[in-house]
Scaffold this motif. Structure first.
Motif, PDB file in Angstrom:
ATOM      1  N   ILE A  29       4.731  -3.245   9.361  1.00  0.00           N
ATOM      2  CA  ILE A  29       4.886  -2.074   8.494  1.00  0.00           C
ATOM      3  C   ILE A  29       4.094  -0.938   9.138  1.00  0.00           C
ATOM      4  CG2 ILE A  29       4.568  -1.127   6.181  1.00  0.00           C
ATOM      5  CD1 ILE A  29       4.233  -4.091   5.263  1.00  0.00           C
ATOM      6  N   LYS A  30       4.726   0.205   9.331  1.00  0.00           N
ATOM      7  CA  LYS A  30       4.047   1.340   9.960  1.00  0.00           C
ATOM      8  C   LYS A  30       3.860   2.456   8.939  1.00  0.00           C
ATOM      9  CE  LYS A  30       4.170   4.151  14.182  1.00  0.00           C
ATOM     10  NZ  LYS A  30       4.948   4.445  15.419  1.00  0.00           N
ATOM     11  N   ILE A  31       2.630   2.957   8.846  1.00  0.00           N
ATOM     12  CA  ILE A  31       2.274   3.971   7.846  1.00  0.00           C
ATOM     13  C   ILE A  31       1.634   5.172   8.537  1.00  0.00           C
ATOM     14  CG2 ILE A  31       0.784   4.473   5.860  1.00  0.00           C
ATOM     15  CD1 ILE A  31       1.008   1.575   5.042  1.00  0.00           C
ATOM     16  N   ILE A  44       0.603  -2.483  10.074  1.00  0.00           N
ATOM     17  CA  ILE A  44       0.269  -3.720   9.379  1.00  0.00           C
ATOM     18  C   ILE A  44       1.174  -4.827   9.902  1.00  0.00           C
ATOM     19  CG2 ILE A  44       0.033  -4.858   7.136  1.00  0.00           C
ATOM     20  CD1 ILE A  44       0.023  -2.051   5.875  1.00  0.00           C
ATOM     21  N   PHE A  45       0.566  -5.924  10.343  1.00  0.00           N
ATOM     22  CA  PHE A  45       1.327  -7.073  10.827  1.00  0.00           C
ATOM     23  C   PHE A  45       1.120  -8.243   9.869  1.00  0.00           C
ATOM     24  CE2 PHE A  45       0.251  -4.435  14.451  1.00  0.00           C
ATOM     25  CZ  PHE A  45       1.450  -4.339  15.130  1.00  0.00           C
ATOM     26  N   ILE A  46       2.210  -8.921   9.525  1.00  0.00           N
ATOM     27  CA  ILE A  46       2.147 -10.016   8.561  1.00  0.00           C
ATOM     28  C   ILE A  46       2.859 -11.233   9.143  1.00  0.00           C
ATOM     29  CG2 ILE A  46       2.768 -10.809   6.247  1.00  0.00           C
ATOM     30  CD1 ILE A  46       2.822  -7.880   5.387  1.00  0.00           C
ATOM     31  N   LYS A  47       2.164 -12.374   9.122  1.00  0.00           N
ATOM     32  CA  LYS A  47       2.762 -13.642   9.570  1.00  0.00           C
ATOM     33  C   LYS A  47       2.119 -14.775   8.781  1.00  0.00           C
ATOM     34  CE  LYS A  47       3.119 -16.731  13.591  1.00  0.00           C
ATOM     35  NZ  LYS A  47       4.582 -16.961  13.593  1.00  0.00           N
ATOM     36  N   ASP A  48       2.910 -15.492   8.022  1.00  0.00           N
ATOM     37  CA  ASP A  48       2.411 -16.624   7.228  1.00  0.00           C
ATOM     38  C   ASP A  48       1.233 -16.188   6.367  1.00  0.00           C
ATOM     39  OD1 ASP A  48       4.361 -18.217   8.429  1.00  0.00           O
ATOM     40  OD2 ASP A  48       3.037 -18.734  10.094  1.00  0.00           O
ATOM     41  N   ASN A  49       0.046 -16.771   6.611  1.00  0.00           N
ATOM     42  CA  ASN A  49      -1.144 -16.434   5.823  1.00  0.00           C
ATOM     43  C   ASN A  49      -2.009 -15.360   6.481  1.00  0.00           C
ATOM     44  OD1 ASN A  49      -0.631 -18.331   3.765  1.00  0.00           O
ATOM     45  ND2 ASN A  49      -1.461 -19.967   5.052  1.00  0.00           N
ATOM     46  N   PHE A  50      -1.514 -14.751   7.548  1.00  0.00           N
ATOM     47  CA  PHE A  50      -2.323 -13.809   8.308  1.00  0.00           C
ATOM     48  C   PHE A  50      -1.835 -12.375   8.136  1.00  0.00           C
ATOM     49  CE2 PHE A  50      -2.656 -17.849  10.582  1.00  0.00           C
ATOM     50  CZ  PHE A  50      -4.032 -17.999  10.625  1.00  0.00           C
ATOM     51  N   ILE A  51      -2.784 -11.467   8.067  1.00  0.00           N
ATOM     52  CA  ILE A  51      -2.502 -10.036   8.002  1.00  0.00           C
ATOM     53  C   ILE A  51      -3.431  -9.317   8.971  1.00  0.00           C
ATOM     54  CG2 ILE A  51      -2.533  -7.959   6.569  1.00  0.00           C
ATOM     55  CD1 ILE A  51      -2.018  -9.693   4.163  1.00  0.00           C
ATOM     56  N   VAL A 110      12.949   8.718   0.078  1.00  0.00           N
ATOM     57  CA  VAL A 110      12.039   8.505   1.198  1.00  0.00           C
ATOM     58  C   VAL A 110      12.703   7.515   2.140  1.00  0.00           C
ATOM     59  CG1 VAL A 110       9.754   7.735   1.927  1.00  0.00           C
ATOM     60  CG2 VAL A 110      10.032   8.883  -0.282  1.00  0.00           C
ATOM     61  N   ASN A 111      12.957   7.941   3.359  1.00  0.00           N
ATOM     62  CA  ASN A 111      13.632   7.096   4.347  1.00  0.00           C
ATOM     63  C   ASN A 111      14.965   6.551   3.814  1.00  0.00           C
ATOM     64  OD1 ASN A 111      11.372   7.465   5.972  1.00  0.00           O
ATOM     65  ND2 ASN A 111      10.417   5.564   5.315  1.00  0.00           N
ATOM     66  N   ILE A 187       5.162   5.257   4.285  1.00  0.00           N
ATOM     67  CA  ILE A 187       5.699   4.198   5.140  1.00  0.00           C
ATOM     68  C   ILE A 187       6.851   4.778   5.938  1.00  0.00           C
ATOM     69  CG2 ILE A 187       6.957   2.015   5.162  1.00  0.00           C
ATOM     70  CD1 ILE A 187       5.368   1.093   2.806  1.00  0.00           C
ATOM     71  N   ILE A 188       6.762   4.660   7.242  1.00  0.00           N
ATOM     72  CA  ILE A 188       7.810   5.222   8.091  1.00  0.00           C
ATOM     73  C   ILE A 188       8.628   4.132   8.786  1.00  0.00           C
ATOM     74  CG2 ILE A 188       6.640   7.417   8.456  1.00  0.00           C
ATOM     75  CD1 ILE A 188       5.570   6.416  11.072  1.00  0.00           C
ATOM     76  N   GLU A 189       8.188   2.880   8.644  1.00  0.00           N
ATOM     77  CA  GLU A 189       8.946   1.800   9.281  1.00  0.00           C
ATOM     78  C   GLU A 189       8.581   0.452   8.654  1.00  0.00           C
ATOM     79  OE1 GLU A 189       9.059  -0.517  13.592  1.00  0.00           O
ATOM     80  OE2 GLU A 189       8.234   1.508  13.491  1.00  0.00           O
ATOM     81  N   ILE A 190       9.599  -0.364   8.389  1.00  0.00           N
ATOM     82  CA  ILE A 190       9.413  -1.763   8.029  1.00  0.00           C
ATOM     83  C   ILE A 190      10.342  -2.564   8.927  1.00  0.00           C
ATOM     84  CG2 ILE A 190       9.568  -3.531   6.238  1.00  0.00           C
ATOM     85  CD1 ILE A 190       9.144  -1.400   4.141  1.00  0.00           C
TER      86      ILE A 190
END
Length: 212
Positions: A29-31, A44-51, A110-111, A187-190
């Motif tokens: 996610i890019k803000i 913001i990077f998200i994978k399983d239980n990690f952020i 928005v977007n 937020i400019i990208e997901i």
């Protein structure tokens, strides 16, 4: 009969893949955050239980990162300037519930997404935050709220929004009670993408700062 079995199996496989994508978001996610004195890009990077939350200045140089494990509840602050990292002490009970939420039928795009206005008045900090929220198919926001809401990251305004399933603020405007602008996030990208677990590890050569 074989054709019928193939159709059934294909349908089940497709449905399970769709459900997996909805319930277990993996990606970025890019803000863009504009403050009174500076502008930050936050990824913001998200994978399983990690952020992981990376903050960059205008020159694209990394300022700091937050690396969090939603399973253990541990959050590490990484400073690139000092090549150090430290455990962030977060008190989950410090979340402020003394807020007034005013939902409106006002909306903007928005977007390309239709976003409705939520105004949240925080009596303790005497601030008014406007959230332009949209319905989404991803289910990553509860993780963000739980682990980062009191960590002191650049996206505090974003993650402190009252939790609502399948709702995300695509734009956040934070003001003082005198209507003075404090910050503006968008937020400019997901993007869904596969991420390596190495992204969520402390960089090599960084020393731990242990507070007394």
């Amino acid at each position: 009969m074989r054709q019928l079995i193939f159709i059934i199996l294909f349908t089940l496989f497709y449905s399970s893949e769709t459900y997996s994508n909805i319930g277990d978001f993996q990606g970025k996610i890019k803000i863009l955050k504009e403050g009174i004195y500076d502008t930050l890009t936050v990824e913001i990077f998200i994978k399983d239980n990690f952020i992981r939350v990376d903050e960059y200045k205008k020159d694209k140089k990394p300022v700091r990162s937050f690396i969090a494990n939603t399973s253990s509840g541990n959050i590490y602050l990484v400073s690139y300037q000092h090549k150090m990292y430290s455990l962030v002490k977060v008190n989950p009970s410090s979340s402020n519930n003394d807020v007034e939420i005013i939902k409106s039928e006002n909306f903007i795009e928005v977007n390309g997404k239709k976003c409705y206005q939520w105004r949240v008045k925080d009596k303790a900090s005497q601030t008014v935050t406007t959230y332009w929220v949209a319905k989404i198919e991803y289910n990553f926001e509860p993780k963000l709220f739980r682990i980062l809401a009191n960590a002191g990251s650049a996206i505090d305004e974003f993650v402190k929004m009252p939790q609502t399933p399948n709702i995300i603020p695509l734009k956040v405007v934070d003001r003082t009670r005198f209507r003075k602008l404090r910050s503006n996030l968008q937020i400019i990208e997901i993007s869904s993408m596969k991420l390596s677990e190495s992204l969520f590890k402390i960089p090599n050569g960084f020393s731990e700062l242990i507070s007394g």
